[in-house]
Design a protein around this motif. Structure first.
Motif, PDB file in Angstrom:
ATOM      1  N   LEU A  54      65.134  34.921  44.434  1.00 23.71           N
ATOM      2  CA  LEU A  54      65.939  36.020  43.923  1.00 23.71           C
ATOM      3  C   LEU A  54      66.677  35.622  42.651  1.00 23.71           C
ATOM      4  O   LEU A  54      66.831  36.430  41.728  1.00 23.71           O
ATOM      5  CB  LEU A  54      66.948  36.466  44.989  1.00 23.71           C
ATOM      6  CG  LEU A  54      66.355  37.028  46.290  1.00 23.71           C
ATOM      7  CD1 LEU A  54      67.461  37.328  47.287  1.00 23.71           C
ATOM      8  CD2 LEU A  54      65.519  38.266  46.017  1.00 23.71           C
ATOM      9  N   ASP A  55      67.122  34.378  42.591  1.00 24.60           N
ATOM     10  CA  ASP A  55      67.847  33.879  41.426  1.00 24.60           C
ATOM     11  C   ASP A  55      66.968  33.895  40.180  1.00 24.60           C
ATOM     12  O   ASP A  55      67.381  34.341  39.108  1.00 24.60           O
ATOM     13  CB  ASP A  55      68.348  32.463  41.719  1.00 24.60           C
ATOM     14  CG  ASP A  55      69.214  31.911  40.595  1.00 24.60           C
ATOM     15  OD1 ASP A  55      69.935  32.692  39.965  1.00 24.60           O
ATOM     16  OD2 ASP A  55      69.167  30.695  40.351  1.00 24.60           O
ATOM     17  N   PHE A  56      65.736  33.410  40.334  1.00 26.33           N
ATOM     18  CA  PHE A  56      64.805  33.418  39.206  1.00 26.33           C
ATOM     19  C   PHE A  56      64.469  34.845  38.783  1.00 26.33           C
ATOM     20  O   PHE A  56      64.397  35.149  37.579  1.00 26.33           O
ATOM     21  CB  PHE A  56      63.521  32.662  39.565  1.00 26.33           C
ATOM     22  CG  PHE A  56      63.644  31.169  39.442  1.00 26.33           C
ATOM     23  CD1 PHE A  56      63.621  30.558  38.198  1.00 26.33           C
ATOM     24  CD2 PHE A  56      63.771  30.374  40.560  1.00 26.33           C
ATOM     25  CE1 PHE A  56      63.737  29.183  38.075  1.00 26.33           C
ATOM     26  CE2 PHE A  56      63.885  28.998  40.452  1.00 26.33           C
ATOM     27  CZ  PHE A  56      63.860  28.404  39.209  1.00 26.33           C
ATOM     28  N   PHE A  95      73.695  37.336  45.723  1.00 18.82           N
ATOM     29  CA  PHE A  95      74.758  37.245  46.736  1.00 18.82           C
ATOM     30  C   PHE A  95      75.567  38.524  46.750  1.00 18.82           C
ATOM     31  O   PHE A  95      76.052  38.955  45.703  1.00 18.82           O
ATOM     32  CB  PHE A  95      75.676  36.057  46.449  1.00 18.82           C
ATOM     33  CG  PHE A  95      76.786  35.901  47.447  1.00 18.82           C
ATOM     34  CD1 PHE A  95      76.539  35.339  48.687  1.00 18.82           C
ATOM     35  CD2 PHE A  95      78.069  36.342  47.158  1.00 18.82           C
ATOM     36  CE1 PHE A  95      77.562  35.209  49.620  1.00 18.82           C
ATOM     37  CE2 PHE A  95      79.088  36.220  48.079  1.00 18.82           C
ATOM     38  CZ  PHE A  95      78.825  35.641  49.318  1.00 18.82           C
ATOM     39  N   PRO A  96      75.694  39.136  47.940  1.00 17.19           N
ATOM     40  CA  PRO A  96      74.983  38.816  49.188  1.00 17.19           C
ATOM     41  C   PRO A  96      73.539  39.303  49.133  1.00 17.19           C
ATOM     42  O   PRO A  96      73.234  40.255  48.409  1.00 17.19           O
ATOM     43  CB  PRO A  96      75.796  39.552  50.247  1.00 17.19           C
ATOM     44  CG  PRO A  96      76.424  40.693  49.512  1.00 17.19           C
ATOM     45  CD  PRO A  96      76.678  40.219  48.114  1.00 17.19           C
ATOM     46  N   SER A  97      72.689  38.655  49.920  1.00 19.13           N
ATOM     47  CA  SER A  97      71.270  38.992  49.929  1.00 19.13           C
ATOM     48  C   SER A  97      70.676  38.606  51.271  1.00 19.13           C
ATOM     49  O   SER A  97      71.373  38.129  52.174  1.00 19.13           O
ATOM     50  CB  SER A  97      70.546  38.266  48.789  1.00 19.13           C
ATOM     51  OG  SER A  97      70.511  36.875  49.043  1.00 19.13           O
ATOM     52  N   ILE A  98      69.373  38.779  51.401  1.00 12.91           N
ATOM     53  CA  ILE A  98      68.681  38.429  52.639  1.00 12.91           C
ATOM     54  C   ILE A  98      68.775  36.929  52.924  1.00 12.91           C
ATOM     55  O   ILE A  98      68.695  36.495  54.074  1.00 12.91           O
ATOM     56  CB  ILE A  98      67.197  38.872  52.553  1.00 12.91           C
ATOM     57  CG1 ILE A  98      66.539  38.744  53.926  1.00 12.91           C
ATOM     58  CG2 ILE A  98      66.460  38.079  51.489  1.00 12.91           C
ATOM     59  CD1 ILE A  98      65.130  39.289  53.959  1.00 12.91           C
ATOM     60  N   THR A 135      65.611  21.222  40.401  1.00  5.27           N
ATOM     61  CA  THR A 135      66.698  21.161  41.384  1.00  5.27           C
ATOM     62  C   THR A 135      66.233  21.636  42.750  1.00  5.27           C
ATOM     63  O   THR A 135      66.593  21.055  43.783  1.00  5.27           O
ATOM     64  CB  THR A 135      67.897  22.005  40.923  1.00  5.27           C
ATOM     65  OG1 THR A 135      67.510  23.384  40.819  1.00  5.27           O
ATOM     66  CG2 THR A 135      68.418  21.530  39.578  1.00  5.27           C
ATOM     67  N   TYR A 136      65.443  22.701  42.765  1.00  2.85           N
ATOM     68  CA  TYR A 136      64.943  23.200  44.052  1.00  2.85           C
ATOM     69  C   TYR A 136      63.942  22.229  44.666  1.00  2.85           C
ATOM     70  O   TYR A 136      63.836  22.139  45.898  1.00  2.85           O
ATOM     71  CB  TYR A 136      64.326  24.582  43.881  1.00  2.85           C
ATOM     72  CG  TYR A 136      65.366  25.678  43.778  1.00  2.85           C
ATOM     73  CD1 TYR A 136      66.021  26.149  44.912  1.00  2.85           C
ATOM     74  CD2 TYR A 136      65.717  26.221  42.540  1.00  2.85           C
ATOM     75  CE1 TYR A 136      66.991  27.136  44.821  1.00  2.85           C
ATOM     76  CE2 TYR A 136      66.682  27.200  42.435  1.00  2.85           C
ATOM     77  CZ  TYR A 136      67.323  27.658  43.576  1.00  2.85           C
ATOM     78  OH  TYR A 136      68.287  28.628  43.476  1.00  2.85           O
ATOM     79  N   LEU A 137      63.213  21.501  43.839  1.00  2.00           N
ATOM     80  CA  LEU A 137      62.305  20.481  44.367  1.00  2.00           C
ATOM     81  C   LEU A 137      63.086  19.368  45.047  1.00  2.00           C
ATOM     82  O   LEU A 137      62.757  18.962  46.179  1.00  2.00           O
ATOM     83  CB  LEU A 137      61.451  19.908  43.231  1.00  2.00           C
ATOM     84  CG  LEU A 137      60.536  18.733  43.619  1.00  2.00           C
ATOM     85  CD1 LEU A 137      59.498  19.179  44.636  1.00  2.00           C
ATOM     86  CD2 LEU A 137      59.875  18.136  42.384  1.00  2.00           C
ATOM     87  N   PHE A 138      64.129  18.873  44.388  1.00  5.86           N
ATOM     88  CA  PHE A 138      64.952  17.812  44.980  1.00  5.86           C
ATOM     89  C   PHE A 138      65.574  18.290  46.294  1.00  5.86           C
ATOM     90  O   PHE A 138      65.615  17.551  47.278  1.00  5.86           O
ATOM     91  CB  PHE A 138      66.048  17.379  44.007  1.00  5.86           C
ATOM     92  CG  PHE A 138      65.591  16.384  42.979  1.00  5.86           C
ATOM     93  CD1 PHE A 138      65.270  15.086  43.345  1.00  5.86           C
ATOM     94  CD2 PHE A 138      65.471  16.743  41.647  1.00  5.86           C
ATOM     95  CE1 PHE A 138      64.853  14.157  42.405  1.00  5.86           C
ATOM     96  CE2 PHE A 138      65.051  15.827  40.699  1.00  5.86           C
ATOM     97  CZ  PHE A 138      64.734  14.532  41.078  1.00  5.86           C
ATOM     98  N   LEU A 150      65.342  28.613  49.527  1.00 14.41           N
ATOM     99  CA  LEU A 150      64.151  29.041  48.791  1.00 14.41           C
ATOM    100  C   LEU A 150      64.187  30.550  48.525  1.00 14.41           C
ATOM    101  O   LEU A 150      63.775  31.005  47.455  1.00 14.41           O
ATOM    102  CB  LEU A 150      62.890  28.669  49.570  1.00 14.41           C
ATOM    103  CG  LEU A 150      62.569  27.178  49.652  1.00 14.41           C
ATOM    104  CD1 LEU A 150      61.338  26.945  50.528  1.00 14.41           C
ATOM    105  CD2 LEU A 150      62.336  26.593  48.258  1.00 14.41           C
ATOM    106  N   THR A 151      64.678  31.308  49.503  1.00 13.15           N
ATOM    107  CA  THR A 151      64.816  32.752  49.301  1.00 13.15           C
ATOM    108  C   THR A 151      65.824  33.044  48.194  1.00 13.15           C
ATOM    109  O   THR A 151      65.589  33.879  47.318  1.00 13.15           O
ATOM    110  CB  THR A 151      65.263  33.428  50.607  1.00 13.15           C
ATOM    111  OG1 THR A 151      64.358  33.092  51.657  1.00 13.15           O
ATOM    112  CG2 THR A 151      65.307  34.938  50.445  1.00 13.15           C
ATOM    113  N   PHE A 152      66.958  32.339  48.239  1.00 11.41           N
ATOM    114  CA  PHE A 152      67.965  32.483  47.193  1.00 11.41           C
ATOM    115  C   PHE A 152      67.386  32.113  45.829  1.00 11.41           C
ATOM    116  O   PHE A 152      67.641  32.791  44.829  1.00 11.41           O
ATOM    117  CB  PHE A 152      69.169  31.599  47.514  1.00 11.41           C
ATOM    118  CG  PHE A 152      70.263  31.640  46.477  1.00 11.41           C
ATOM    119  CD1 PHE A 152      71.295  32.552  46.582  1.00 11.41           C
ATOM    120  CD2 PHE A 152      70.260  30.757  45.403  1.00 11.41           C
ATOM    121  CE1 PHE A 152      72.306  32.608  45.630  1.00 11.41           C
ATOM    122  CE2 PHE A 152      71.263  30.791  44.453  1.00 11.41           C
ATOM    123  CZ  PHE A 152      72.292  31.723  44.561  1.00 11.41           C
TER     124      PHE A 152
END
Length: 311
Positions: free
Chosen positions: A119-121, A142-145, A68-71, A114-116
């Motif tokens: 952190l998600d992983f 969330f919330p995050s940088i 999903t992040y690749l797409f 990408l930052t999210f």
């Protein structure tokens, strides 16, 4: 005898860009629809905010989430670069500030995304690895940088979309302005329900403040998108503006679903927010539409410049 169409300065024709964008969107839609089911688990976890051990957590596998992040990243990068190409071109007849705002906003969203994702992983992997013993000091998504970049995104996207209507002759009829007003009220109602009604929380913390900022940005995108669609409904020369409007609407629905999913999540009931929701396709669709709009506007401006020089 017809002349061959001159190649784009980037070496890729506009037609190729459009077909590649359509293909990427179709592939992403199939990926989200058929592979998004959570299949990894069940896991037993002990989040810090939960009093008891949580059993039966089933999550989406990492390979799917990487996809999903690749797409998303490919669509963001290509769209942002196409918008910035328009900004750098002296041929653009529609105003370069439109594309500067969109380009910076889109690329800022990509950095935040990408930052999210990182952190998600880290958060999900830490929860699962901690098991029933619990995982401490995990950085929340969330919330995050990442929200620094997302906030900048809405500032630049709102500015870019505003530049697309400010100073133009928008000959809308009263009935059309009424439609714009109705759509705006509907957007406000939906955003208010998702932001406040779904969660049932009225306390104003950092997360809720950010949700309000994002909701306001989405409402503005929705209103401008409606104006563009009504003002430039017909004509080949207005294709890029219709695509801009469609992108704003797609972004609104993507963000709306994210806020809804985040607000109804409850990790203590083994129902946390998980990235990779099929509705995230609306984000990809929005970026693809912005990129297609940029490519078509660049092509139209190049042709118009060429004709004016020959005349």
């Amino acid at each position: 005898m017809s002349r061959a169409k001159p190649p784009s300065p980037s070496g890729i024709s506009t037609q190729s860009i459009v077909w590649a964008a359509i293909g990427w969107a179709a592939t992403a839609l199939i990926y989200y629809l058929f592979l998004s089911a959570p299949t990894d688990g069940p896991h037993t976890i002990k989040p810090e905010e939960c009093e008891k051990v949580v059993k039966g957590l089933i999550v989406r596998p990492n390979w799917y989430r990487y996809g999903t992040y690749l797409f998303q990243t490919v669509a963001i990068a290509c769209s942002g670069l196409l918008c910035l190409r328009n900004w750098r071109s002296a041929k653009i007849i529609s105003g370069r500030n439109v594309w500067l705002g969109l380009g910076i906003g889109i690329l800022s969203w990509g950095i935040g995304n990408l930052t999210f994702g990182y952190l998600d992983f880290q958060y999900q992997s830490g929860l699962i690895a901690g098991g029933a013993k619990g995982a401490k000091e995990l950085v929340k998504t969330f919330p995050s940088i990442a929200d620094i970049f997302f906030t900048a995104t809405y500032l630049f996207l709102s500015w870019g979309m505003a530049m697309s209507v400010i100073g133009r002759r928008l000959n809308l009829y009263p009935k059309q302005w009424a439609i714009v007003g109705g759509v705006g009220l509907l957007g406000i109602g939906l955003a208010a329900y998702v932001t406040f009604g779904v969660s049932g929380e009225v306390t104003l913390d950092l997360g809720k403040t950010l949700n309000i900022i994002y909701a306001l940005g989405d409402i503005w995108l929705l209103i401008v998108a409606t104006i563009l669609l009504l003002a430039f409904w017909g004509g080949k020369a207005a294709q890029s503006w219709r695509l801009l409007g469609s992108a704003g609407i797609a972004m609104f629905f993507g963000d709306l679903w994210f806020n809804y999913s985040n607000n109804i999540s409850d990790i203590c009931k083994a129902k946390p927010y998980q990235s990779g929701e099929p509705a995230e396709f609306f984000w990809i669709l929005a970026f693809i539409l912005w990129g297609m709009a940029a490519a078509l506007e660049f092509d139209l401006s190049s042709r118009s410049t060429g004709r004016s020089r020959r005349s």
